[in-house]
Write a protein that holds these residues in place. Structure first.
Motif, PDB file in Angstrom:
ATOM      1  N   MET A   1       0.851  -1.187   0.000  1.00  0.00           N
ATOM      2  CA  MET A   1       0.000   0.000   0.000  1.00  0.00           C
ATOM      3  C   MET A   1       0.892   1.244   0.000  1.00  0.00           C
ATOM      4  O   MET A   1       1.403   1.663   1.039  1.00  0.00           O
ATOM      5  CB  MET A   1      -0.925  -0.012   1.214  1.00  0.00           C
ATOM      6  N   ASP A   2       1.083   1.801  -1.190  1.00  0.00           N
ATOM      7  CA  ASP A   2       1.980   2.945  -1.354  1.00  0.00           C
ATOM      8  C   ASP A   2       1.605   4.115  -0.449  1.00  0.00           C
ATOM      9  O   ASP A   2       2.462   4.892  -0.021  1.00  0.00           O
ATOM     10  CB  ASP A   2       1.968   3.416  -2.809  1.00  0.00           C
ATOM     11  N   ASN A   3       0.313   4.250  -0.156  1.00  0.00           N
ATOM     12  CA  ASN A   3      -0.142   5.410   0.608  1.00  0.00           C
ATOM     13  C   ASN A   3       0.371   5.431   2.037  1.00  0.00           C
ATOM     14  O   ASN A   3       0.374   6.489   2.677  1.00  0.00           O
ATOM     15  CB  ASN A   3      -1.675   5.465   0.606  1.00  0.00           C
ATOM     16  N   GLU A   4       0.798   4.296   2.553  1.00  0.00           N
ATOM     17  CA  GLU A   4       1.324   4.297   3.916  1.00  0.00           C
ATOM     18  C   GLU A   4       2.680   4.991   3.988  1.00  0.00           C
ATOM     19  O   GLU A   4       3.114   5.392   5.069  1.00  0.00           O
ATOM     20  CB  GLU A   4       1.378   2.868   4.451  1.00  0.00           C
ATOM     21  N   TYR A   5       3.331   5.138   2.855  1.00  0.00           N
ATOM     22  CA  TYR A   5       4.499   6.015   2.752  1.00  0.00           C
ATOM     23  C   TYR A   5       4.046   7.428   2.363  1.00  0.00           C
ATOM     24  O   TYR A   5       4.404   8.417   3.007  1.00  0.00           O
ATOM     25  CB  TYR A   5       5.476   5.491   1.691  1.00  0.00           C
ATOM     26  N   THR A   6       3.252   7.502   1.317  1.00  0.00           N
ATOM     27  CA  THR A   6       2.841   8.785   0.741  1.00  0.00           C
ATOM     28  C   THR A   6       2.242   9.731   1.770  1.00  0.00           C
ATOM     29  O   THR A   6       2.598  10.915   1.836  1.00  0.00           O
ATOM     30  CB  THR A   6       1.799   8.541  -0.370  1.00  0.00           C
ATOM     31  N   LEU A   7       1.329   9.222   2.581  1.00  0.00           N
ATOM     32  CA  LEU A   7       0.560  10.097   3.463  1.00  0.00           C
ATOM     33  C   LEU A   7       1.396  10.674   4.600  1.00  0.00           C
ATOM     34  O   LEU A   7       1.047  11.717   5.158  1.00  0.00           O
ATOM     35  CB  LEU A   7      -0.660   9.355   4.002  1.00  0.00           C
ATOM     36  N   LYS A   8       2.503  10.032   4.929  1.00  0.00           N
ATOM     37  CA  LYS A   8       3.406  10.630   5.918  1.00  0.00           C
ATOM     38  C   LYS A   8       4.001  11.925   5.369  1.00  0.00           C
ATOM     39  O   LYS A   8       4.116  12.927   6.084  1.00  0.00           O
ATOM     40  CB  LYS A   8       4.521   9.649   6.292  1.00  0.00           C
ATOM     41  N   GLY A   9       4.382  11.892   4.108  1.00  0.00           N
ATOM     42  CA  GLY A   9       4.896  13.106   3.483  1.00  0.00           C
ATOM     43  C   GLY A   9       3.811  14.133   3.247  1.00  0.00           C
ATOM     44  O   GLY A   9       4.038  15.340   3.383  1.00  0.00           O
ATOM     45  N   ALA A  10       2.610  13.660   2.921  1.00  0.00           N
ATOM     46  CA  ALA A  10       1.508  14.578   2.626  1.00  0.00           C
ATOM     47  C   ALA A  10       1.099  15.381   3.856  1.00  0.00           C
ATOM     48  O   ALA A  10       0.853  16.592   3.765  1.00  0.00           O
ATOM     49  CB  ALA A  10       0.317  13.799   2.070  1.00  0.00           C
ATOM     50  N   ILE A  11       1.030  14.745   5.018  1.00  0.00           N
ATOM     51  CA  ILE A  11       0.621  15.484   6.221  1.00  0.00           C
ATOM     52  C   ILE A  11       1.719  16.453   6.651  1.00  0.00           C
ATOM     53  O   ILE A  11       1.437  17.538   7.170  1.00  0.00           O
ATOM     54  CB  ILE A  11       0.235  14.524   7.374  1.00  0.00           C
ATOM     55  N   ALA A  12       2.971  16.101   6.391  1.00  0.00           N
ATOM     56  CA  ALA A  12       4.082  16.992   6.742  1.00  0.00           C
ATOM     57  C   ALA A  12       4.149  18.213   5.830  1.00  0.00           C
ATOM     58  O   ALA A  12       4.828  19.188   6.154  1.00  0.00           O
ATOM     59  CB  ALA A  12       5.405  16.231   6.690  1.00  0.00           C
ATOM     60  N   THR A  13       3.434  18.151   4.711  1.00  0.00           N
ATOM     61  CA  THR A  13       3.382  19.293   3.795  1.00  0.00           C
ATOM     62  C   THR A  13       1.992  19.921   3.758  1.00  0.00           C
ATOM     63  O   THR A  13       1.633  20.614   2.805  1.00  0.00           O
ATOM     64  CB  THR A  13       3.821  18.874   2.379  1.00  0.00           C
ATOM     65  N   GLY A  14       1.191  19.643   4.789  1.00  0.00           N
ATOM     66  CA  GLY A  14      -0.051  20.379   4.983  1.00  0.00           C
ATOM     67  C   GLY A  14      -1.287  19.848   4.297  1.00  0.00           C
ATOM     68  O   GLY A  14      -2.326  20.510   4.303  1.00  0.00           O
ATOM     69  N   ARG A  15      -1.237  18.628   3.733  1.00  0.00           N
ATOM     70  CA  ARG A  15      -2.387  18.114   2.992  1.00  0.00           C
ATOM     71  C   ARG A  15      -3.272  17.227   3.871  1.00  0.00           C
ATOM     72  O   ARG A  15      -3.508  16.056   3.580  1.00  0.00           O
ATOM     73  CB  ARG A  15      -1.915  17.366   1.752  1.00  0.00           C
ATOM     74  N   ALA A 382      18.870  28.126   5.266  1.00  0.00           N
ATOM     75  CA  ALA A 382      17.728  27.267   4.941  1.00  0.00           C
ATOM     76  C   ALA A 382      16.471  27.845   5.570  1.00  0.00           C
ATOM     77  O   ALA A 382      16.509  28.352   6.697  1.00  0.00           O
ATOM     78  CB  ALA A 382      17.967  25.850   5.458  1.00  0.00           C
ATOM     79  N   LYS A 383      15.367  27.775   4.837  1.00  0.00           N
ATOM     80  CA  LYS A 383      14.121  28.344   5.341  1.00  0.00           C
ATOM     81  C   LYS A 383      12.943  27.492   4.903  1.00  0.00           C
ATOM     82  O   LYS A 383      12.902  27.003   3.771  1.00  0.00           O
ATOM     83  CB  LYS A 383      13.948  29.774   4.819  1.00  0.00           C
ATOM     84  N   ILE A 384      11.991  27.301   5.804  1.00  0.00           N
ATOM     85  CA  ILE A 384      10.757  26.598   5.482  1.00  0.00           C
ATOM     86  C   ILE A 384       9.603  27.398   6.081  1.00  0.00           C
ATOM     87  O   ILE A 384       9.722  27.947   7.181  1.00  0.00           O
ATOM     88  CB  ILE A 384      10.782  25.142   6.017  1.00  0.00           C
ATOM     89  N   GLU A 385       8.502  27.491   5.347  1.00  0.00           N
ATOM     90  CA  GLU A 385       7.390  28.332   5.773  1.00  0.00           C
ATOM     91  C   GLU A 385       6.076  27.562   5.770  1.00  0.00           C
ATOM     92  O   GLU A 385       5.904  26.596   5.032  1.00  0.00           O
ATOM     93  CB  GLU A 385       7.257  29.551   4.848  1.00  0.00           C
ATOM     94  N   LYS A 386       5.159  28.027   6.606  1.00  0.00           N
ATOM     95  CA  LYS A 386       3.777  27.551   6.643  1.00  0.00           C
ATOM     96  C   LYS A 386       3.685  26.049   6.883  1.00  0.00           C
ATOM     97  O   LYS A 386       2.937  25.336   6.213  1.00  0.00           O
ATOM     98  CB  LYS A 386       3.040  27.945   5.359  1.00  0.00           C
ATOM     99  N   VAL A 387       4.450  25.575   7.861  1.00  0.00           N
ATOM    100  CA  VAL A 387       4.356  24.178   8.277  1.00  0.00           C
ATOM    101  C   VAL A 387       3.177  24.067   9.241  1.00  0.00           C
ATOM    102  O   VAL A 387       3.183  24.676  10.317  1.00  0.00           O
ATOM    103  CB  VAL A 387       5.657  23.713   8.953  1.00  0.00           C
ATOM    104  N   ILE A 388       2.172  23.300   8.857  1.00  0.00           N
ATOM    105  CA  ILE A 388       0.933  23.226   9.636  1.00  0.00           C
ATOM    106  C   ILE A 388       1.039  22.115  10.674  1.00  0.00           C
ATOM    107  O   ILE A 388       1.264  20.946  10.341  1.00  0.00           O
ATOM    108  CB  ILE A 388      -0.277  22.994   8.717  1.00  0.00           C
ATOM    109  N   ILE A 389       0.863  22.500  11.938  1.00  0.00           N
ATOM    110  CA  ILE A 389       0.915  21.563  13.063  1.00  0.00           C
ATOM    111  C   ILE A 389      -0.299  21.847  13.937  1.00  0.00           C
ATOM    112  O   ILE A 389      -0.359  22.884  14.606  1.00  0.00           O
ATOM    113  CB  ILE A 389       2.214  21.733  13.867  1.00  0.00           C
ATOM    114  N   GLY A 390      -1.279  20.954  13.924  1.00  0.00           N
ATOM    115  CA  GLY A 390      -2.518  21.223  14.640  1.00  0.00           C
ATOM    116  C   GLY A 390      -3.169  22.487  14.110  1.00  0.00           C
ATOM    117  O   GLY A 390      -3.371  22.651  12.906  1.00  0.00           O
ATOM    118  N   GLU A 391      -3.484  23.411  15.019  1.00  0.00           N
ATOM    119  CA  GLU A 391      -4.050  24.705  14.624  1.00  0.00           C
ATOM    120  C   GLU A 391      -2.962  25.747  14.385  1.00  0.00           C
ATOM    121  O   GLU A 391      -3.249  26.903  14.089  1.00  0.00           O
ATOM    122  CB  GLU A 391      -5.005  25.206  15.726  1.00  0.00           C
ATOM    123  N   ASN A 392      -1.731  25.327  14.516  1.00  0.00           N
ATOM    124  CA  ASN A 392      -0.595  26.238  14.433  1.00  0.00           C
ATOM    125  C   ASN A 392       0.013  26.240  13.036  1.00  0.00           C
ATOM    126  O   ASN A 392      -0.222  25.330  12.229  1.00  0.00           O
ATOM    127  CB  ASN A 392       0.461  25.815  15.460  1.00  0.00           C
TER     128      ASN A 392
END
Length: 460
Positions: A1-15, A382-392
């Motif tokens: 099930m590819d999504n068990e890898y995919t979705l870890k990356g997806a939630i870390a990028t706000g999806r 290095a810079k990263i923006e708009k990382v969504i964590i809970g309501e933050n």
């Protein structure tokens, strides 16, 4: 099930939307199994034609915990926890016939006959029970938390002891008896010979001669294919450090300019110069393939042990395939074979970059953000923006100069606590500046909250 890898990356990028809908679909389809087993493949018309390889059930458990850490959504955890418990019972009661804690059956490697005690199944099972223990604690199921954690601890020890093969500086592809290994080795020799890999043929023949002297019922770990899954103990961070470094160095052998071979015996010394189109067989096959998933797994594995430069090298290899054949896309098999785009690529990029290089490891349920950067030496800014964590929502910027390391933190919610771990190169630092005020790290950590903060670490 590819999504068990995919979705870890997806939630870390706000999806979150994509993650929740996909998990709901997987759960709905898997419920038809009636035992907690998670499906492997389903067609677009809803027909499930593989009810699940063994690795998918523990990986689903770990996916749910990973998503909860990013969202803090207790209802989400409560919804899937009973299904996870059911699946873990199925995993151990139906698939571990000899009771040694290693479930039997197919994992990620779809090689005919490779269905004994697989290294990836064992590793993902260990992680599933460790994560289930944490879920149980959050939900107040203390009766389950303790045995789950005990099983995870036992598995970690057993994997490091029983899967490690000193002779090959590698974890084993599988644990099985001599008879099973002999059945597989002839097929491996034919494969290596067909691909004209004389080093692999010789290694396999040497192994076969040794196997012929063993009792046929003797059970042990075997290195045979050098499949990419031997790196999963490092991907999950459960390999003892000494073994991990040795295995990671060994794994560097099984690459070409685009990444990591699915099966190591398909590689030879000329592979490092293979920078052209992949010449697959007329009938679709993964034989000889380099793929983005094993390359991403290796990037994650390296960063887990503080080897950010080695990790970044794998990402750079993989990135060479971007737009190689289809503009704006990366093929499943590098650089231009198989599916023209592959969802799990987000795992291969987002997990190492967001959670390891930038070091963002959330605990949204407790409004805590752990940050432990493992930065490549070439990244002076290095810079990263708009990382969504809970309501933050978090913005994070790093800069390294000749005399100091500076980290700037901006978050939408002031009440989220940030626990920043001093990076390893400067972990002995006694004093740092937090918003211009001298502060002493406690156990290597600086803890603060608020919407804007600046941390400066002297590096001379």
């Amino acid at each position: 099930m590819d999504n068990e890898y995919t979705l870890k990356g997806a939630i870390a990028t706000g999806r979150k939307d994509l993650v929740y809908h996909t998990i709901e679909l997987i759960h709905k389809l898997s419920e038809a199994n009636g035992n907690g087993r998670v499906i492997h493949e389903v067609s677009t018309n809803g027909i499930v034609y593989n009810p699940g390889n063994i690795n998918e059930t523990p990986q689903f458990a770990s996916l749910i915990w990973w998503v909860y850490q990013w969202t803090g959504d207790r209802e989400f955890l409560e919804k899937y926890y009973p299904f996870i418990q059911e699946g873990l019972i199925w995993l151990m009661e139906e698939n571990d016939k000899d009771g040694n804690l290693f479930p039997d059956g197919y994992g990620m490697m779809e090689i005919h006959g490779l269905e004994s005690e697989m290294i990836d199944v064992a590793t993902y099972t260990q992680k599933a029970f460790a994560d289930a223990a944490q879920m149980a604690k959050v939900l107040g199921d203390l009766e389950s938390a303790k045995p789950y954690q005990q099983l995870a601890d036992d598995l970690k020890k057993k994997i490091n002891e029983q899967f490690w093969v000193e002779e090959f500086n590698s974890f084993a592809d599988f644990i099985g008896n001599t008879a099973e290994a002999l059945n597989l080795i002839d097929a491996a020799i034919i494969r290596a010979d067909t691909l004209n890999k004389p080093w692999a043929v010789e290694e396999l023949k040497t192994t076969k001669r040794k196997l012929s002297t063993y009792p046929r019922s003797q059970k042990k770990g075997f290195v045979m294919f050098h499949n990419w899954v031997v790196n999963t103990p490092m991907e999950m961070g459960i390999a003892d450090r000494e073994k991990a470094v040795i295995a990671l160095d060994k794994a560097k052998k099984f690459v070409n300019p685009f990444g990591v071979f699915v099966t190591g015996i398909d590689r030879d010394d000329s592979s490092e110069n293979e920078d052209g189109s992949f010449e697959g067989s007329k009938v679709f096959s993964y034989t000889g393939a380099v793929m983005t998933l094993p390359t991403g797994v290796q990037a994650i594995a390296e960063a887990n042990y503080g080897r950010a430069d080695e990790s970044l090298d794998y990402i750079k290899r993989m990135t060479r395939t971007f737009g190689y054949a289809l503009p704006g896309s990366m093929y499943e098999v590098s650089p231009d074979y198989g599916m023209m785009t592959q969802a799990w690529n987000i795992y291969a990029y987002a997990v190492p970059i967001v959670t390891q290089y930038f070091g963002i490891q959330p605990d949204a349920g407790n409004k805590i953000i752990h940050i432990k950067p493992v930065l490549p030496s070439s990244w002076d800014k290095a810079k990263i923006e708009k990382v969504i964590i809970g309501e933050n929502e978090l913005d994070l910027a790093y800069e390294t100069s000749s005399d100091k390391f500076t980290a700037n933190f901006t978050q939408k919610e002031a009440d989220y606590e940030i626990q920043f771990t001093i990076p390893d190169p400067w972990k002995e630092t006694k004093k740092v500046l937090l918003n211009g005020k001298e502060t002493e790290p406690k156990d290597g950590n600086i803890v603060f909250s608020g919407k804007k903060n600046t941390l400066e670490i002297p590096i001379k």
